[in-house]
Design an enzyme around this catalytic site. Structure first.
Site, short mmCIF file in Angstrom:
data_model
loop_
_atom_site.label_atom_id
_atom_site.label_comp_id
_atom_site.label_asym_id
_atom_site.label_seq_id
_atom_site.Cartn_x
_atom_site.Cartn_y
_atom_site.Cartn_z
N ASN A 40 1.68 3.29 -3.04
CA ASN A 40 2.42 3.66 -4.25
C ASN A 40 2.08 5.07 -4.71
OD1 ASN A 40 3.68 1.18 -4.42
ND2 ASN A 40 2.22 0.32 -5.87
N ARG A 41 0.79 5.40 -4.77
CA ARG A 41 0.38 6.70 -5.28
C ARG A 41 0.78 7.83 -4.34
NH1 ARG A 41 -5.78 6.26 -7.18
NH2 ARG A 41 -6.04 5.55 -5.02
N ASN B 150 -9.70 -1.99 -6.94
CA ASN B 150 -8.82 -1.16 -7.77
C ASN B 150 -9.27 -1.14 -9.23
OD1 ASN B 150 -5.83 -2.26 -6.01
ND2 ASN B 150 -7.22 -0.58 -5.55
N GLU C 215 -0.92 -12.84 12.64
CA GLU C 215 -0.38 -11.68 13.33
C GLU C 215 -0.20 -10.56 12.30
OE1 GLU C 215 0.28 -11.41 16.60
OE2 GLU C 215 -0.43 -13.46 16.97
N ARG D 88 -5.86 -1.12 8.61
CA ARG D 88 -7.07 -1.86 8.24
C ARG D 88 -6.65 -3.08 7.42
NH1 ARG D 88 -7.46 2.77 4.80
NH2 ARG D 88 -7.31 2.21 2.58
N ASP E 196 0.83 -1.20 0.00
CA ASP E 196 0.00 0.00 0.00
C ASP E 196 0.87 1.26 0.00
OD1 ASP E 196 -2.36 1.42 0.02
OD2 ASP E 196 -2.60 1.33 2.20
#
Length: 274
Positions: free
Chosen positions: A51-52, A97, A242, A229, A49
């Site tokens: 990249n942008r 996406n 975990e 999340r 998560d």
């Protein structure tokens, strides 16, 4: 003034080099500790998560963020191979996406095709006998992307080393639906009635039809970018996983961050709900 500026630049270079040397030394210490402990995930999940946001923070086009993210995935694969992690799943593209702007989605799929073709001839893949599989729903992918993914899977199908799952077009709820549908089709092929299929339905029966059913459930999942999340990643399999949430964006994820996460995992007492 010129000599003062030169002195300041020299001092800056010295400070930068010193910080780099200290970080390198710390990274080597972490690596020794992690290897000495020996407790490593049997199946590592990675939610890639940021990249942008990485591209935006660097003043780059968002497509560049995805390109840097693809490069980082190659680095992390190498780190997993060096430590001997048996299985890893990297979440590259979610079903959600698919609603992104057409130009961005086309760039991501083009990257996916390129990376699949590169992995198919990557010496590391063949030297370490890494079996690669694309998991998710791919029916709407362009033919050239599907061909590249199929070629990658076929070229590594006989390998029994590390297992690498590339989750593309993936959603946790969709995976469960696919598993239930597959289970029902199997029951029907065996001549079971709907009532019998319902009676035979168990958690293990559904688990046997998940995308990576032949691999252990992920015991450790890392998510980058600071978002806390789950987003549906391996919903069924992660009941006892975990989690580790790292503040850096995926393209900026360093080996030292990876080792810190593993050290944290090694210090946890997994109770499996008991």
């Amino acid at each position: 003034m010129a000599s003062l500026n030169s002195a300041l630049r020299t001092a800056q270079h010295v400070r930068t080099a010193t910080r780099g040397a200290l970080l390198w030394g710390y990274e080597q210490k972490l690596a020794r500790e992690v290897k000495a402990n020996g407790k490593l995930p049997r199946h590592l999940g990675l939610i890639l998560d940021g990249n942008r946001r990485f591209a935006r923070a660097a003043g780059l086009q968002r497509e560049m963020g995805h390109s840097f993210g693809a490069d980082k995935a190659h680095e992390v694969l190498q780190w997993c191979l060096e430590l001997g992690i048996p299985s890893a799943t990297i979440w590259v593209l979610s079903t959600d996406n698919g609603s992104r702007e057409p130009a961005e989605l086309a760039h991501i799929l083009s990257l996916l095709e390129r990376e699949a073709r590169q992995l198919a001839v990557d010496p590391r893949i063949h030297a370490n006998r890494v079996r690669v599989r694309a998991i998710g729903q791919h029916d709407n992918f362009p033919p050239q992307v599907l061909a590249a993914l199929n070629n990658l899977e076929e070229s590594t199908a006989g390998y029994e080393g590390m297992r690498l799952n590339i989750a593309v077009g993936y959603g946790g709820r969709e995976e469960i639906v696919d598993a239930v549908q597959s289970y029902l089709r199997t029951q029907a092929a065996q001549g079971a009635t709907l009532e019998q299929a319902a009676e035979n339905l168990t958690p293990d029966a559904i688990g046997a039809h998940l995308y990576a059913a032949d691999q252990p459930d992920p015991d450790f999942i890392i998510r980058t970018s600071g978002e806390i999340r789950l987003s549906g990643f391996m919903l069924w399999q992660s009941v006892y996983s975990e989690y580790y949430f790292c503040d850096v964006y995926w393209p900026g994820f360093r080996r030292v961050d990876f080792l810190r996460a593993l050290r944290d995992f090694q210090g946890r007492d997994r109770r499996f709900g008991k």
